[in-house]
Design an enzyme around this catalytic site. Structure first.
Site, PDB file in Angstrom:
ATOM      1  N   LYS A 167      -8.566   0.685 -12.864  1.00  0.00           N
ATOM      2  CA  LYS A 167      -7.411   0.158 -11.740  1.00  0.00           C
ATOM      3  C   LYS A 167      -6.181  -0.091 -11.949  1.00  0.00           C
ATOM      4  O   LYS A 167      -5.383   0.255 -11.315  1.00  0.00           O
ATOM      5  CB  LYS A 167      -8.138  -0.874 -10.799  1.00  0.00           C
ATOM      6  N   GLU A 174       1.030   4.545 -10.449  1.00  0.00           N
ATOM      7  CA  GLU A 174       1.498   4.793  -8.894  1.00  0.00           C
ATOM      8  C   GLU A 174       2.714   4.199  -9.171  1.00  0.00           C
ATOM      9  O   GLU A 174       3.778   4.924  -8.533  1.00  0.00           O
ATOM     10  CB  GLU A 174       0.675   3.865  -8.290  1.00  0.00           C
TER      11      GLU A 174
END
Length: 304
Positions: A167, A174
């Site tokens: 993650k 991102e």
């Protein structure tokens, strides 16, 4: 599908919506939050008492001390064969510590990176989890309900921290994607040769290689406020970008783009860049280049 009876600690934006999605999927959820208006029970002890054995408690509280203290409290309340899931944004190195501590009492531990934000309730949450297969099996029905209909769920590895590490890298990517879209938007805004910048972004959403959910979200934002005049150019970072770059350093992995996108956020917080002042001073020293000085009270800056 097997229905679960699960405890959920932390009922903020993510946790509250996850409780709803789990209940909509037929699971029984006992929720606890420090805010009594959100909670189903008055304490962690009551939450644990309400669960059948083996007890599964999913923690969705802020990373760091709040998660560590919650896990420590659950260690005292749970017993052998029970399971704690950390679904917050904990740093992956915390997971090994928490897993080892809980293992002293035979309590299992699963770390789960959760992505989906405010849209997760409707669309499902992307889940990246780490831990032993038999521990994963105890919480698998909840994973199956929380994830999107198609895919979006992965066992990243048996080592505690594997899920949060995956993650973390996702969030680092991102950062870089957001920075690239933002720089492209700024250049389009700057020049006179193009018009209809929101329509350009809208067109990119179909058939181009850069289409993505982030592009959808930026398009919506600039359609609502074309020049983003209602926002300040100040970007926070929640930690994962820093941890990703640190992990790259620790493992000697070149990470030019993600590192640059993290540093760009730091730049956004400076009213006046000290480094750029130093560069202006050096240019002036070696080449006599003009420096832009602050205007004196009542006067004008030099040069115009």
């Amino acid at each position: 599908m097997h229905r679960m009876h699960i405890g959920l600690v932390g009922l903020g934006k993510m946790g509250g919506n996850m409780r709803t999605r789990l209940r909509n999927g037929g699971h029984t959820v006992v929720g606890y939050d420090r805010n009594p208006d959100l909670a189903d029970v008055g304490s962690l002890a009551e939450l644990v008492e309400a669960l059948p054995t083996p007890k599964v408690v999913w923690v969705m509280v802020p990373a760091g001390d709040p998660t560590r203290s919650t896990v420590a409290e659950l260690k005292e309340l749970l017993g052998e064969g029970d399971l704690v899931v950390d679904g917050g944004n904990s740093k992956y190195t915390d997971d090994a510590v928490n897993a080892a501590s809980l293992a002293e009492k035979g309590i299992g531990f699963v770390d789960c990176g959760v992505s989906g934000g405010v849209w997760g309730l409707e669309n499902g949450y992307a889940l990246m989890y780490g831990g032993a297969a038999d521990d994963i099996a105890k919480v698998q029905p909840a994973f199956d309900t929380l994830k999107p209909e198609e895919g979006g769920s992965v066992h990243a590895g048996p080592t505690p921290g594997a899920g949060h590490f995956a993650k973390m890298v996702h969030n680092g990517i991102e950062y870089a994607m957001m920075q690239a879209y933002a720089e492209g938007w700024e250049l389009l805004e700057k020049v006179d040769i193009v018009e209809n910048v929101p329509e350009i972004f809208e067109s990119w959403r179909y058939g181009t290689v850069i289409r993505s959910w982030l592009l959808d979200l930026l398009t919506e934002a600039i359609e609502a406020d074309e020049h983003l005049e209602k926002l300040r150019g100040y970007a926070d970072d929640s930690g994962e970008g820093r941890w990703t770059v640190q992990a790259a350093i620790d493992n000697a992995v070149p990470m030019h783009v993600i590192a640059a996108s993290l540093f760009a956020r730091f730049t956004s917080r400076q009213e006046d860049s000290p480094a750029m002042k130093a560069i202006a001073a050096m240019r002036n020293q070696f080449g006599g280049h003009a420096v832009h000085t602050e205007p004196p009270p009542g006067g004008e800056a030099n040069p115009a």
